[in-house]
Design a protein around this motif. Structure first.
Motif, PDB file in Angstrom:
ATOM      1  N   ILE A  11       0.294   2.375  -6.214  1.00  0.00           N
ATOM      2  CA  ILE A  11       1.079   1.194  -6.567  1.00  0.00           C
ATOM      3  C   ILE A  11       1.718   0.656  -5.289  1.00  0.00           C
ATOM      4  N   THR A  12       1.777  -0.672  -5.155  1.00  0.00           N
ATOM      5  CA  THR A  12       2.406  -1.316  -4.004  1.00  0.00           C
ATOM      6  C   THR A  12       3.669  -2.041  -4.463  1.00  0.00           C
ATOM      7  N   THR A  13       4.448  -2.535  -3.499  1.00  0.00           N
ATOM      8  CA  THR A  13       5.602  -3.362  -3.866  1.00  0.00           C
ATOM      9  C   THR A  13       5.191  -4.831  -3.969  1.00  0.00           C
ATOM     10  N   LEU A  14       4.481  -5.360  -2.968  1.00  0.00           N
ATOM     11  CA  LEU A  14       3.956  -6.720  -3.050  1.00  0.00           C
ATOM     12  C   LEU A  14       2.542  -6.694  -3.619  1.00  0.00           C
ATOM     13  N   PRO A  15       2.148  -7.699  -4.400  1.00  0.00           N
ATOM     14  CA  PRO A  15       0.793  -7.722  -4.966  1.00  0.00           C
ATOM     15  C   PRO A  15      -0.284  -7.754  -3.887  1.00  0.00           C
ATOM     16  N   THR A  16      -1.363  -7.018  -4.131  1.00  0.00           N
ATOM     17  CA  THR A  16      -2.535  -7.026  -3.242  1.00  0.00           C
ATOM     18  C   THR A  16      -3.792  -7.478  -3.967  1.00  0.00           C
ATOM     19  N   GLY A  17      -3.765  -7.509  -5.306  1.00  0.00           N
ATOM     20  CA  GLY A  17      -4.963  -7.784  -6.076  1.00  0.00           C
ATOM     21  C   GLY A  17      -5.830  -6.557  -6.269  1.00  0.00           C
ATOM     22  N   ALA A  18      -5.419  -5.432  -5.660  1.00  0.00           N
ATOM     23  CA  ALA A  18      -6.225  -4.212  -5.733  1.00  0.00           C
ATOM     24  C   ALA A  18      -5.618  -3.141  -6.625  1.00  0.00           C
ATOM     25  N   CYS A  19      -4.339  -3.282  -6.976  1.00  0.00           N
ATOM     26  CA  CYS A  19      -3.674  -2.286  -7.818  1.00  0.00           C
ATOM     27  C   CYS A  19      -2.406  -2.912  -8.396  1.00  0.00           C
ATOM     28  N   GLU A  20      -1.687  -2.149  -9.197  1.00  0.00           N
ATOM     29  CA  GLU A  20      -0.414  -2.627  -9.727  1.00  0.00           C
ATOM     30  C   GLU A  20       0.598  -2.809  -8.590  1.00  0.00           C
ATOM     31  N   SER A  21       1.567  -3.682  -8.812  1.00  0.00           N
ATOM     32  CA  SER A  21       2.655  -3.837  -7.853  1.00  0.00           C
ATOM     33  C   SER A  21       3.986  -3.858  -8.593  1.00  0.00           C
ATOM     34  N   THR A  22       5.025  -3.383  -7.920  1.00  0.00           N
ATOM     35  CA  THR A  22       6.348  -3.361  -8.540  1.00  0.00           C
ATOM     36  C   THR A  22       6.879  -4.777  -8.739  1.00  0.00           C
ATOM     37  N   LEU A  23       6.479  -5.714  -7.872  1.00  0.00           N
ATOM     38  CA  LEU A  23       6.929  -7.100  -8.044  1.00  0.00           C
ATOM     39  C   LEU A  23       6.374  -7.688  -9.333  1.00  0.00           C
ATOM     40  N   GLU A  24       5.086  -7.472  -9.591  1.00  0.00           N
ATOM     41  CA  GLU A  24       4.471  -7.993 -10.809  1.00  0.00           C
ATOM     42  C   GLU A  24       5.036  -7.313 -12.057  1.00  0.00           C
ATOM     43  N   LEU A  25       5.504  -6.080 -11.904  1.00  0.00           N
ATOM     44  CA  LEU A  25       6.105  -5.350 -13.022  1.00  0.00           C
ATOM     45  C   LEU A  25       7.605  -5.617 -13.137  1.00  0.00           C
ATOM     46  N   ASN A  26       8.117  -6.521 -12.292  1.00  0.00           N
ATOM     47  CA  ASN A  26       9.532  -6.927 -12.314  1.00  0.00           C
ATOM     48  C   ASN A  26      10.466  -5.735 -12.124  1.00  0.00           C
ATOM     49  N   MET A  27      10.118  -4.873 -11.168  1.00  0.00           N
ATOM     50  CA  MET A  27      10.903  -3.683 -10.909  1.00  0.00           C
ATOM     51  C   MET A  27      11.934  -3.931  -9.821  1.00  0.00           C
ATOM     52  N   SER A  28      13.107  -3.352  -9.994  1.00  0.00           N
ATOM     53  CA  SER A  28      14.189  -3.451  -9.019  1.00  0.00           C
ATOM     54  C   SER A  28      14.050  -2.362  -7.958  1.00  0.00           C
ATOM     55  N   VAL A  29      14.944  -2.382  -6.969  1.00  0.00           N
ATOM     56  CA  VAL A  29      14.912  -1.318  -5.967  1.00  0.00           C
ATOM     57  C   VAL A  29      15.292   0.028  -6.591  1.00  0.00           C
ATOM     58  N   THR A  30      16.109   0.007  -7.631  1.00  0.00           N
ATOM     59  CA  THR A  30      16.409   1.248  -8.349  1.00  0.00           C
ATOM     60  C   THR A  30      15.165   1.759  -9.061  1.00  0.00           C
ATOM     61  N   ASP A  31      14.399   0.867  -9.675  1.00  0.00           N
ATOM     62  CA  ASP A  31      13.135   1.263 -10.306  1.00  0.00           C
ATOM     63  C   ASP A  31      12.187   1.874  -9.276  1.00  0.00           C
ATOM     64  N   ILE A  32      12.117   1.259  -8.101  1.00  0.00           N
ATOM     65  CA  ILE A  32      11.216   1.764  -7.049  1.00  0.00           C
ATOM     66  C   ILE A  32      11.650   3.156  -6.608  1.00  0.00           C
ATOM     67  N   GLY A  33      12.946   3.351  -6.445  1.00  0.00           N
ATOM     68  CA  GLY A  33      13.443   4.677  -6.083  1.00  0.00           C
ATOM     69  C   GLY A  33      13.136   5.709  -7.146  1.00  0.00           C
ATOM     70  N   ALA A  34      13.287   5.328  -8.423  1.00  0.00           N
ATOM     71  CA  ALA A  34      12.997   6.258  -9.519  1.00  0.00           C
ATOM     72  C   ALA A  34      11.506   6.555  -9.598  1.00  0.00           C
ATOM     73  N   LEU A  35      10.681   5.536  -9.424  1.00  0.00           N
ATOM     74  CA  LEU A  35       9.236   5.727  -9.439  1.00  0.00           C
ATOM     75  C   LEU A  35       8.800   6.687  -8.331  1.00  0.00           C
ATOM     76  N   SER A  36       9.462   6.601  -7.180  1.00  0.00           N
ATOM     77  CA  SER A  36       9.069   7.427  -6.030  1.00  0.00           C
ATOM     78  C   SER A  36       9.268   8.912  -6.276  1.00  0.00           C
ATOM     79  N   LYS A  37      10.066   9.273  -7.301  1.00  0.00           N
ATOM     80  CA  LYS A  37      10.363  10.684  -7.545  1.00  0.00           C
ATOM     81  C   LYS A  37       9.108  11.497  -7.866  1.00  0.00           C
ATOM     82  N   SER A  38       8.079  10.832  -8.410  1.00  0.00           N
ATOM     83  CA  SER A  38       6.865  11.565  -8.778  1.00  0.00           C
ATOM     84  C   SER A  38       5.710  11.318  -7.820  1.00  0.00           C
ATOM     85  N   CYS A  39       5.960  10.610  -6.717  1.00  0.00           N
ATOM     86  CA  CYS A  39       4.886  10.292  -5.758  1.00  0.00           C
ATOM     87  C   CYS A  39       4.768  11.394  -4.709  1.00  0.00           C
TER      88      CYS A  39
END
Length: 237
Positions: A164-192
């Motif tokens: 998953i990326t933060t900015l869209p690439t057209g190649a995978c999901e992105s946090t921007l397209e999923l309307n995720m905040s920086v808190t969401d990104i930090g929480a998502l990173s816990k399993s990466c």
């Protein structure tokens, strides 16, 4: 005791400072804080105020608040520690705490790790790689190129990894397209298992107490040393 600070710069600057203010309040029970920043950042920063006496207000109301930007009065630019993010910030928060007349809570590298409640609560599906390809807003990576990250994502996908990326690439999901905040990104990173990032705002909440074991590679020209034994690279090439 009321502490009033402001920062005119970007989201990453605000996140690092709010993490400090949280720990100031925990270390100094008699302290209340007001922090002034650009209105556009307030929704992203509100979760960092949870359960503590920290109030956010628009920058236009800052009055005689203390400037909490690391470059204030040339402090960062004149520091012999500026290439070492950890050593510099240990020094900076000691200096700022003296300016604010509070006990300094930032005494070792682990205190830089985010640990606010919303990060702990949120859970997301597992991704092998989190790629933070957001555009650096302060010239941290002069050779930033969107196509470089598209190639990187496709390489990981060809190897069978979930990305998953933060900015869209057209190649995978992105946090921007999923309307995720920086808190969401930090929480998502816990399993990466791995984080590949530009040195920019959305990176900082991934430095949290729940993912200290993640492998990190950060691209940017500002620092040679970042927390958690991160590998730093000065350019994409």
């Amino acid at each position: 005791m009321l502490v009033r600070t402001y920062n005119e710069y970007h989201l990453g600057d605000q996140l690092i400072h709010l993490n400090y203010l949280r720990k100031v309040c925990q270390e100094n029970p008699d302290v209340e804080c007001i922090h002034y920043c650009k209105q556009e950042y307030l929704p992203q920063l509100l979760p960092l105020c949870e359960n503590l006496p920290i109030t956010l207000q628009d920058l236009q109301h800052k009055g005689d608040a203390v400037n909490s930007w690391i470059g204030a009065d040339g402090y960062f630019y004149h520091s012999p520690l500026k290439r070492n993010w950890v050593a510099f910030h240990l020094d900076w928060f000691s200096y700022l705490s003296n300016q604010l007349d509070v006990l300094n809570p930032m005494q070792n590298p682990d205190t830089f790790l985010f640990d606010y409640p919303e990060l702990a609560k949120k859970k997301y599906p597992h991704y092998d790689y989190l790629v933070i390809n957001s555009v650096p807003m302060s010239g941290q990576l002069p050779d930033y190129q969107p196509w470089w990250f598209i190639k990187l994502v496709n390489k990981y996908k060809d190897l069978g990894y979930c990305v998953i990326t933060t900015l869209p690439t057209g190649a995978c999901e992105s946090t921007l397209e999923l309307n995720m905040s920086v808190t969401d990104i930090g929480a998502l990173s816990k399993s990466c298992k791995s984080i590949v990032a530009v040195d920019t705002g959305p990176l900082w909440t991934t430095y949290n107490i729940w993912n200290k074991e993640a492998h990190r590679t950060v691209y940017g020209t500002t620092s040679d040393v970042l927390p958690l034994n991160t590998i730093t690279k000065q350019s994409l090439i």
